[in-house]
Design a protein around this motif. Structure first.
Motif: not given
Lengths: 163, 268
Positions: B126, B123-124, A71-74, B116-117, B160-162, B166, A28, B152, A23-25
């Motif tokens: 790695l 939203t971010g 692993l997210t900003t949420m 990615n997140s 982790i970069c926002q 986001d 996208p 962030v 999902q992360s790599i």
């Protein structure tokens, strides 16, 4: 620890962790219009639920959701909540011994409800209308995830078939 | 006790999922507690290490093509560099004449994008770099194209970069042409909105937006994007201005973390 639990932990560790990394790599790269993308982690949660039942399904959803959120900003928990419910619902199909096309119809409903719940919680942080989110994100992502679920299930069926 | 235990045992599946729902709500509403922060840090370190290995392996297959592209870019930059050297020497001479002191008070720390997140809504990013110990939370992240976002969360060699896409991201921006200030935020799709621009202010398609510098996070004059459409709402005080980001967030492989050098540090 019985054989079933060991097998569950093996599947959770391999498929679960692999799905978060995919999902992360890689996801996208298969985005459509840079917006629509499948939820590979949800696919694994649904398949685990169907194979092992509600308890294992909801636990897999909760754990993998927490990992995703970390692993997210949420805020942590925003993905864990709908995934735990999706895993639980999918596990109920195991109890009811559903198979074939009916299973996929239920899966589509669970994927839709998962997306709906995720964006419903998230919308409190967004300044865009929920109606717009439904047709621009929830519906396309449901279709895309269903297609990917079918592909994943076809290629990994032996691991998720009931004993 | 037995009837209660029997009841719980009979409905243990429903109880478990209810527990997960309650725990999720507790986590959502207490994001900054040490427990949640600890969970984030350990997950980031473990997955960062694994993703870095996978990313290294996958990038190996594209090395030949990347090498060719970099050689081409290198040649172009070398050519530009030769031309700029003349201008730089002239600039230094003129600055000496005017008694200007040239001082760089920041450093750019390169960081690799390892993923990615992992959510439906990206939203971010790695990030991985061995120099993360130098930077602090909220450091600005950029590329040569422009502003990416801010840091962030830092854990070991991973962060982790926002990004600006986001929903929580807000950046103070200014229009390059008329210096009008506004607020940059996500537009709900794959672009940005320039908010808080009154209907009376003229904004044109093609106007370039830079960071204003009126913030302790983002340094001034970092390119944010270009205005691609302007809508004037008669029933609203502000215009709706859509901005195309300067950075393509889907194709980031390396970014730079802005680290201001404190002037009281020895050796500066």
């Amino acid at each position: 620890m019985n054989q079933e639990t060991k097998y569950y932990l093996f599947i959770l560790a391999t498929f679960g962790i692999a799905s978060v990394m995919l999902q992360s790599i890689f996801v996208p790269y298969i985005e459509i219009y840079d917006v629509w993308k499948p939820d590979v982690v949800l696919i694994v949660v649904l398949l685990i639920g169907k194979r092992f039942g509600s308890v294992y399904g909801s636990t897999a959803g909760f754990v993998l959701g927490l990992i995703q959120d970390s692993l997210t900003t949420m805020p942590i928990g925003i993905t864990a909540l709908p995934k735990a419910l999706a895993g639980y619902a999918s596990g109920k199909m195991n109890t009811l011994k559903m198979e074939g096309t009916v299973t996929f119809l239920w899966f589509i409903l669970f994927i839709f409800l998962h997306e709906f719940l995720f964006y419903f919680i998230l919308q409190f942080k967004l300044e865009i209308s929920f109606t717009y989110i439904i047709y621009s994100r929830i519906f396309p992502n449901t279709i895309y995830t269903t297609v990917m679920l079918w592909i994943t299930y076809s290629s990994t069926q032996k691991h998720f078939e009931n004993p | 006790m037995t009837p209660i235990l029997n009841f719980i045992s009979h409905y243990h599946q429903a109880f478990l999922v209810t527990l997960y729902v309650i725990l999720s709500f507790i986590f959502i509403t207490s994001s900054d507690t040490p427990l949640v922060e600890g969970m984030r840090s350990s997950t980031l370190t473990i997955f960062g290490t694994m993703q870095e290995q996978v990313d290294d392996a996958s990038s190996y297959f594209g090395l030949e093509e990347e090498n060719r592209a970099l050689r081409k870019e290198n040649t172009r930059l070398a050519y530009e560099n030769h031309q700029l050297q003349d201008a730089l020497l002239e600039n230094i001479r003129l600055k000496k004449l005017l008694q200007f002191e040239y001082k760089v008070n920041y450093e750019l720390i390169p960081a690799k994008v390892i993923g990615n997140s992992p959510q439906n809504l990206i939203t971010g990013l790695l990030l991985s770099t061995e120099e993360l110990h130098k930077i602090e939370k909220n450091a600005a992240v950029m590329t040569s194209e422009g502003l990416v976002g801010k840091i962030v969360k830092i854990s070991g060699d991973y962060a982790i970069c926002q990004i600006m896409l986001d929903p929580n991201s807000r950046v103070s921006g200014k229009v390059q042409r008329n210096r009008q200030l506004g607020m940059i935020k996500w537009d709900g799709a794959n672009g940005l909105l320039l908010d808080h621009i009154p209907n009376t202010v003229e904004i044109l398609v093609g106007d370039v937006i830079f960071s204003s510098g009126y913030s302790q996070i983002y340094p001034a004059n970092l390119k944010i994007g270009v205005v691609n459409s302007v809508e004037t709402n008669t029933n609203d005080l502000f215009k709706t201005i859509y901005v195309t980001p300067a950075v393509n967030f889907n194709k980031l492989e390396e970014v730079f973390i802005y680290n201001p050098i404190k002037t009281d540090e020895p050796g500066n």
